[in-house]
Design a protein around this motif. Sequence first.
Motif, PDB file in Angstrom:
ATOM      1  N   ARG A  24       0.867  -1.180   0.000  1.00 45.94           N
ATOM      2  CA  ARG A  24       0.000   0.000   0.000  1.00 45.94           C
ATOM      3  C   ARG A  24       0.900   1.225   0.000  1.00 45.94           C
ATOM      4  O   ARG A  24       1.880   1.270   0.750  1.00 45.94           O
ATOM      5  N   TYR A  33      -3.057   3.791  -2.443  1.00 45.96           N
ATOM      6  CA  TYR A  33      -3.350   2.757  -3.426  1.00 45.96           C
ATOM      7  C   TYR A  33      -2.732   1.447  -2.987  1.00 45.96           C
ATOM      8  O   TYR A  33      -1.664   1.427  -2.376  1.00 45.96           O
ATOM      9  N   GLU A  34      -3.423   0.351  -3.334  1.00 45.84           N
ATOM     10  CA  GLU A  34      -2.932  -0.983  -3.027  1.00 45.84           C
ATOM     11  C   GLU A  34      -2.574  -1.692  -4.324  1.00 45.84           C
ATOM     12  O   GLU A  34      -3.362  -1.733  -5.265  1.00 45.84           O
ATOM     13  N   TYR A  35      -1.369  -2.242  -4.346  1.00 47.38           N
ATOM     14  CA  TYR A  35      -0.877  -3.027  -5.462  1.00 47.38           C
ATOM     15  C   TYR A  35      -0.700  -4.446  -4.939  1.00 47.38           C
ATOM     16  O   TYR A  35      -0.151  -4.637  -3.853  1.00 47.38           O
ATOM     17  N   THR A  36      -1.186  -5.446  -5.701  1.00 47.97           N
ATOM     18  CA  THR A  36      -1.184  -6.820  -5.197  1.00 47.97           C
ATOM     19  C   THR A  36      -0.544  -7.788  -6.192  1.00 47.97           C
ATOM     20  O   THR A  36      -0.246  -7.425  -7.336  1.00 47.97           O
ATOM     21  N   PRO A  40      -0.631  -5.284  -9.865  1.00 42.73           N
ATOM     22  CA  PRO A  40      -0.106  -5.528 -11.204  1.00 42.73           C
ATOM     23  C   PRO A  40       0.694  -6.818 -11.351  1.00 42.73           C
ATOM     24  O   PRO A  40       1.192  -7.120 -12.431  1.00 42.73           O
ATOM     25  N   HIS A  44       6.109  -7.024  -9.803  1.00 41.06           N
ATOM     26  CA  HIS A  44       6.006  -5.595  -9.510  1.00 41.06           C
ATOM     27  C   HIS A  44       5.886  -5.337  -8.012  1.00 41.06           C
ATOM     28  O   HIS A  44       6.495  -4.402  -7.488  1.00 41.06           O
ATOM     29  N   VAL A  45       5.116  -6.160  -7.307  1.00 38.69           N
ATOM     30  CA  VAL A  45       4.973  -5.983  -5.861  1.00 38.69           C
ATOM     31  C   VAL A  45       6.325  -6.141  -5.174  1.00 38.69           C
ATOM     32  O   VAL A  45       6.681  -5.344  -4.307  1.00 38.69           O
ATOM     33  N   ILE A  62       6.569   3.364  -9.919  1.00 37.11           N
ATOM     34  CA  ILE A  62       5.122   3.370 -10.162  1.00 37.11           C
ATOM     35  C   ILE A  62       4.807   4.086 -11.471  1.00 37.11           C
ATOM     36  O   ILE A  62       4.055   3.577 -12.304  1.00 37.11           O
ATOM     37  N   VAL A  66       3.932   0.665 -13.508  1.00 36.26           N
ATOM     38  CA  VAL A  66       2.597   0.196 -13.133  1.00 36.26           C
ATOM     39  C   VAL A  66       1.492   1.215 -13.382  1.00 36.26           C
ATOM     40  O   VAL A  66       0.342   0.830 -13.575  1.00 36.26           O
ATOM     41  N   TYR A  70      -3.379  -0.653 -10.395  1.00 39.01           N
ATOM     42  CA  TYR A  70      -3.460  -0.905  -8.966  1.00 39.01           C
ATOM     43  C   TYR A  70      -4.683  -1.756  -8.691  1.00 39.01           C
ATOM     44  O   TYR A  70      -5.642  -1.761  -9.465  1.00 39.01           O
TER      45      TYR A  70
END
Length: 75
Positions: A24, A33-36, A40, A44-45, A62, A66, A70
């Motif tokens: 996050r 924003y949350e990236y999981t 993407p 990427h995480v 980011i 990405v 998100y």
Amino acid sequence: MKRYRNLSGHSGVTAYQCGDGFIRVRFVNGDTYEYTDQVPGPEHVRNLCFCAEAGEGLATYISRFVRDAYARKLD
């Protein structure tokens, strides 16, 4: 969330939280924003968490890789 160290002094990121399969990111405008691993994706995480822990390159990563990919916007 942990305060982002912002070693460059010019980042648009203020804080982050890395967890199992997600990160996050809170930006200077207050949006989070949350990236999981789903969006993407796990590579990427991992890279985002690496940048976050290093204290540099997070906002640049980011914007370059990405962008709007998100999982969800929080708040």
